[in-house]
Design an enzyme around this catalytic site. Structure first.
Site, PDB file in Angstrom:
ATOM      1  N   ARG A 176      18.858   7.520  19.016  1.00 24.62           N
ATOM      2  CA  ARG A 176      20.047   7.110  19.768  1.00 24.62           C
ATOM      3  C   ARG A 176      19.918   5.693  20.303  1.00 24.62           C
ATOM      4  NH1 ARG A 176      19.115  12.352  20.720  1.00 24.62           N
ATOM      5  NH2 ARG A 176      20.800  13.839  20.363  1.00 24.62           N
ATOM      6  N   ALA A 184       8.793  -1.224  30.808  1.00 23.77           N
ATOM      7  CA  ALA A 184       9.637  -0.938  31.967  1.00 23.77           C
ATOM      8  C   ALA A 184      10.107   0.508  31.943  1.00 23.77           C
ATOM      9  CB  ALA A 184      10.834  -1.870  31.994  1.00 23.77           C
ATOM     10  N   LYS A 219      17.449  15.243  25.720  1.00 26.96           N
ATOM     11  CA  LYS A 219      16.274  14.555  26.267  1.00 26.96           C
ATOM     12  C   LYS A 219      15.094  15.520  26.338  1.00 26.96           C
ATOM     13  CE  LYS A 219      14.823  11.556  30.118  1.00 26.96           C
ATOM     14  NZ  LYS A 219      14.303  10.509  29.219  1.00 26.96           N
ATOM     15  N   ALA A 260      14.194   3.290  15.031  1.00 28.81           N
ATOM     16  CA  ALA A 260      15.491   2.675  14.739  1.00 28.81           C
ATOM     17  C   ALA A 260      16.600   3.671  14.466  1.00 28.81           C
ATOM     18  CB  ALA A 260      15.352   1.719  13.553  1.00 28.81           C
ATOM     19  N   ALA A 261      16.273   4.878  14.034  1.00 28.43           N
ATOM     20  CA  ALA A 261      17.301   5.862  13.709  1.00 28.43           C
ATOM     21  C   ALA A 261      17.655   6.757  14.890  1.00 28.43           C
ATOM     22  CB  ALA A 261      16.860   6.723  12.526  1.00 28.43           C
ATOM     23  N   THR A 308      12.940   6.727  34.863  1.00 30.17           N
ATOM     24  CA  THR A 308      13.645   6.073  35.965  1.00 30.17           C
ATOM     25  C   THR A 308      13.412   6.811  37.277  1.00 30.17           C
ATOM     26  OG1 THR A 308      15.342   5.273  34.445  1.00 30.17           O
ATOM     27  CG2 THR A 308      15.907   5.319  36.789  1.00 30.17           C
ATOM     28  N   HIS A 338      20.348  14.007  32.707  1.00 28.70           N
ATOM     29  CA  HIS A 338      20.470  13.428  31.372  1.00 28.70           C
ATOM     30  C   HIS A 338      21.049  14.455  30.396  1.00 28.70           C
ATOM     31  CE1 HIS A 338      17.704  10.375  33.005  1.00 28.70           C
ATOM     32  NE2 HIS A 338      18.167   9.595  32.054  1.00 28.70           N
ATOM     33  N   HIS A 339      21.399  13.987  29.223  1.00 32.20           N
ATOM     34  CA  HIS A 339      21.945  14.826  28.154  1.00 32.20           C
ATOM     35  C   HIS A 339      20.940  15.913  27.756  1.00 32.20           C
ATOM     36  CE1 HIS A 339      19.303  12.586  25.394  1.00 32.20           C
ATOM     37  NE2 HIS A 339      19.643  11.526  26.128  1.00 32.20           N
TER      38      HIS A 339
END
Length: 320
Positions: A21, A128, A165, A18-19, A172, A161-162
């Protein structure tokens, strides 16, 4: 049972990671959704934010729920965007409690992905590679393009990606590569080439190159290249906000609750299994569906058209 907008059952959702991104955006969007309720926020025990209210971690999440180290009873479904190890532990805990799973954690490890799928025989599970409607459409169309063009076209996949990561290539990119391999008779474990260096030799017609860029704040960029001696086709998806992934995961979570936990649609949601019909329930009583059947399967196309779209569907929950 609380009923939300247009008479729909409110989904009680727990967020694992939950904390992080994605976790923060999931919490923020759930708090704005009249058909969802944020009931638990989970983070690893050593996280310095343990015990804090989620609204103090994510200002857009208007909730008094505090961060806690373990999933507890009371949630209908848990959404997990953490790490392979964290997801494995969460899946086991969800099985113990009979709580459904929506997993967005990605990894190149084929054995880990197969292991996670085993949970679908015990609880409803949707795993997914990407919860964006556009990306799921890209999986399908990229495969169709590859099959139509044939072996005269070389195929390369580039994802960006940033720089935060931690895994590569992205889930994907692996989803695009897997769809292409399935449609063209390639072997996803043998024909994918992850970058090239040194004297690698002439490119074979079967190989599909997969490359990862890590740069700045890029949320998600994926391009499939198809090139022959005479022309080149580029097929690109770029995410503008993490909310596209969070919104899709929340929609999948609500889909599970509406189709599996709602006694009015229980029969439809289990149409692919041989479970006995549920017994009539007293007012306010929670149904207890039997999730032991292993027949929880959905195609990526079904995920895009049924789970990720707002219109209702009559399919069973599944592993993507």
């Amino acid at each position: 049972r609380i009923v939300g907008a247009v008479g729909r059952m409110v989904a009680k959702i727990a967020i694992s990671g939950a904390a992080g991104r994605m976790g923060r955006r999931l919490c923020a969007l759930i708090c704005k959704d009249p058909n969802a309720e944020l009931v638990q926020c989970i983070e690893y025990a050593e996280n310095p934010l343990q015990g804090k209210k989620i609204k103090d971690v994510e200002p857009e999440a208007d909730s008094e729920v505090v961060l806690q180290p373990q999933l507890q009873p009371g949630a209908d479904v848990v959404i997990d965007f953490s790490s392979p190890a964290g997801t494995t532990a969460m899946a086991k805990r969800a099985e113990e409690l009979g709580i459904a799973l929506v997993i967005g954690t990605t990894a190149k490890d084929f054995e880990w992905r197969a292991e996670i799928k085993k949970s679908s025989g015990k609880v409803p599970l949707i795993h997914a590679q990407n919860f964006s409607l556009g990306v799921n459409l890209m999986f399908k169309v990229a495969a169709q393009i590859a099959a139509s063009l044939g072996e005269e076209f070389d195929i390369e996949i580039v994802e960006g990606h940033h720089h935060h990561k931690v895994d590569a290539p992205s889930g994907t990119a692996m989803g695009i590569a897997g769809a292409i391999c399935d449609s063209t008779g390639r072997d996803v474990q043998k024909d994918l080439i992850y970058g090239r260096e040194g004297q690698v030799g002439k490119r074979t017609t079967k190989e599909v190159g997969v490359h990862a860029l890590r740069m700045g704040s890029e949320i998600g960029l994926h391009t499939a290249y198809y090139a022959s001696e005479y022309e080149r086709l580029e097929f690109t998806h770029r995410a503008s906000s993490r909310d596209v992934f969070a919104a899709g995961a929340i929609r999948a979570a609500k889909w599970i609750v509406g189709k599996v936990l709602n006694p009015n649609t229980h029969k439809t949601s289990r149409q692919l299994s041989s479970s006995p019909k549920p017994q009539p329930l007293d007012a306010g009583q929670r149904p207890k569906p039997d999730f032991r059947s292993p027949t929880w399967s959905l195609s990526l196309t079904l995920a895009a058209s049924e789970i990720l779209s707002p219109k209702p569907c009559n399919a069973a929950c599944g592993v993507l």
